[in-house]
Design a protein around this motif. Structure first.
Motif, PDB file in Angstrom:
ATOM      1  N   SER A 166       0.794  -1.309   0.141  1.00  0.00           N
ATOM      2  CA  SER A 166       0.077  -0.105  -0.065  1.00  0.00           C
ATOM      3  C   SER A 166       0.759   1.288  -0.090  1.00  0.00           C
ATOM      4  O   SER A 166       0.358   2.370  -0.014  1.00  0.00           O
ATOM      5  CB  SER A 166      -1.091   0.034   1.147  1.00  0.00           C
ATOM      6  N   ARG A 209      -2.978  -5.690 -11.502  1.00  0.00           N
ATOM      7  CA  ARG A 209      -3.386  -4.676 -10.595  1.00  0.00           C
ATOM      8  C   ARG A 209      -2.694  -5.000  -9.476  1.00  0.00           C
ATOM      9  O   ARG A 209      -2.001  -5.611  -8.921  1.00  0.00           O
ATOM     10  CB  ARG A 209      -4.975  -5.312 -10.399  1.00  0.00           C
ATOM     11  N   TYR A 210      -3.235  -4.228  -8.391  1.00  0.00           N
ATOM     12  CA  TYR A 210      -2.809  -3.968  -7.085  1.00  0.00           C
ATOM     13  C   TYR A 210      -2.718  -5.543  -6.271  1.00  0.00           C
ATOM     14  O   TYR A 210      -3.675  -6.216  -6.497  1.00  0.00           O
ATOM     15  CB  TYR A 210      -3.510  -3.061  -6.129  1.00  0.00           C
ATOM     16  N   ALA A 237      -4.626  -9.461  -3.684  1.00  0.00           N
ATOM     17  CA  ALA A 237      -5.891  -9.174  -3.803  1.00  0.00           C
ATOM     18  C   ALA A 237      -6.599  -9.613  -2.775  1.00  0.00           C
ATOM     19  O   ALA A 237      -7.910  -8.951  -2.405  1.00  0.00           O
ATOM     20  CB  ALA A 237      -6.398 -10.044  -5.042  1.00  0.00           C
ATOM     21  N   ARG A 258      -6.540  -5.766  -1.560  1.00  0.00           N
ATOM     22  CA  ARG A 258      -6.916  -4.704  -2.601  1.00  0.00           C
ATOM     23  C   ARG A 258      -8.350  -3.747  -2.011  1.00  0.00           C
ATOM     24  O   ARG A 258      -8.495  -2.810  -2.377  1.00  0.00           O
ATOM     25  CB  ARG A 258      -7.095  -5.494  -3.717  1.00  0.00           C
ATOM     26  N   HIS A 259      -8.925  -4.612  -1.350  1.00  0.00           N
ATOM     27  CA  HIS A 259     -10.350  -4.004  -1.042  1.00  0.00           C
ATOM     28  C   HIS A 259     -10.598  -3.890   0.364  1.00  0.00           C
ATOM     29  O   HIS A 259     -11.736  -3.588   1.101  1.00  0.00           O
ATOM     30  CB  HIS A 259     -11.516  -5.193  -1.526  1.00  0.00           C
ATOM     31  N   ASP A 317      -8.284  -0.424  -3.915  1.00  0.00           N
ATOM     32  CA  ASP A 317      -9.156  -0.620  -5.191  1.00  0.00           C
ATOM     33  C   ASP A 317      -9.813   0.725  -5.726  1.00  0.00           C
ATOM     34  O   ASP A 317      -9.940   0.936  -6.862  1.00  0.00           O
ATOM     35  CB  ASP A 317     -10.080  -1.630  -4.953  1.00  0.00           C
ATOM     36  N   GLU A 331      -6.564   3.005  -7.403  1.00  0.00           N
ATOM     37  CA  GLU A 331      -6.080   2.749  -8.837  1.00  0.00           C
ATOM     38  C   GLU A 331      -6.535   3.560  -9.957  1.00  0.00           C
ATOM     39  O   GLU A 331      -5.512   3.731 -10.564  1.00  0.00           O
ATOM     40  CB  GLU A 331      -6.405   1.240  -9.034  1.00  0.00           C
TER      41      GLU A 331
END
Length: 288
Positions: free
Chosen positions: A59, A244-245, A248, A264-265, A276, A279
């Motif tokens: 992060s 993606r990041y 997940a 991510r969430h 998320d 991004e």
């Protein structure tokens, strides 16, 4: 409507003055010191217990993206025309080039104590006393290029070594990983001393003074530096659109990193926003 963050070398005299005046305005109101306190609080290293959100973790990039947005919104409450410029340290590499000019950030610290004596943030001007620090130093300090043990700023090839990695981050999601874009850009390398500082980390060391450590926000160049780091994340996203990041999902039971990294969430402290949601910066700003 999205606004534009510009290369600091392209700012007009008026844009430079407005940016500086807005920073000084935040300082007078006590708001700027809140940003310093926040960065000190969330500068948690691998060796400490608890959640790492700002550094040495996946992060790193979304946390600082939100941090920049918060500062930018505060500046715009004082002057709606102001945005945070970025400093491309692969191109503007000298100790007297932009942004180290008298009308912008001022120059290097003096030899005796590294105190910055030029520009609007010089202690003698009376507008930039350091109130939040990890030491008792009350004035802005810099050691551009490190006089006693010189180092160079990262090069375009150094940046490319990070940008070409298609994977965002890898387990164990900390400062020890040698693969993944995030740490190659954040810059925790192997070995000791200057050889271990890459990209983002090397810039902090090159500037020196208060830019080394958790209180680095005390130097306004922090924001210009991180705006460029954010731009590099944006370029990586454009190059690797299918990636993606990561992670997940949170690390599983028994994983030493469970509860120590943001998935991510999951919400980024101290905000409720998730990686998320951060991004795509296009609804907030673009880069000129």
């Amino acid at each position: 409507m999205a606004y534009t963050r510009k290369d600091v070398s392209t700012l007009t005299a008026s844009e430079r003055r407005r940016f500086v005046d807005a920073l000084l305005g935040l300082k007078r109101r006590g708001e700027y010191d809140e940003f310093v306190r926040m960065h000190i609080e969330y500068y948690v290293s691998d060796g400490e217990r608890g959640l790492r959100s700002a550094h040495m973790a996946p992060s790193f990039l979304p946390w600082h993206r939100q941090f920049l947005l918060e500062l930018e919104r505060a500046l715009q409450r004082l002057d709606p025309s102001v945005t945070v410029p970025y400093w491309d340290w692969t191109r503007d590499r000298g100790a007297t080039s932009v942004p180290w000019t008298p009308d912008l950030l001022g120059g290097n610290g003096r030899r005796s104590d590294r105190q910055v004596t030029t520009g609007p943030f010089a202690y003698a001007e009376g507008n930039w006393t350091i109130n939040e620090n990890v030491s008792d130093v009350r004035f802005l300090t810099r050691d551009l290029g490190r006089a006693r043990d010189p180092i160079e700023l990262p090069t375009k090839s150094d940046v490319e070594s990070a940008l070409k990695d298609p994977v965002y981050d890898v387990s164990p999601w900390d400062s020890t990983v040698t693969k993944g874009f995030r740490n190659k850009l954040e810059g925790w390398g192997t070995g000791r001393g200057s050889v271990s500082w890459k990209n983002h980390n090397r810039v902090h060391r090159w500037v020196g003074g208060v830019m080394v450590g958790g209180a680095s926000v005390n130097d306004p160049v922090f924001w210009l530096h991180h705006a460029f780091v954010d731009l590099l994340w944006s370029r990586w996203q454009g190059r690797h659109r299918n990636h993606r990041y990561l992670p997940a999902a949170p690390p599983g039971q028994g994983d030493a990193q469970r509860g120590r990294v943001v998935a991510r969430h999951e919400p980024l402290p101290p905000w409720r926003v998730t990686p998320d949601q951060l991004e795509d910066h296009g609804r907030f700003y673009r880069y000129g």
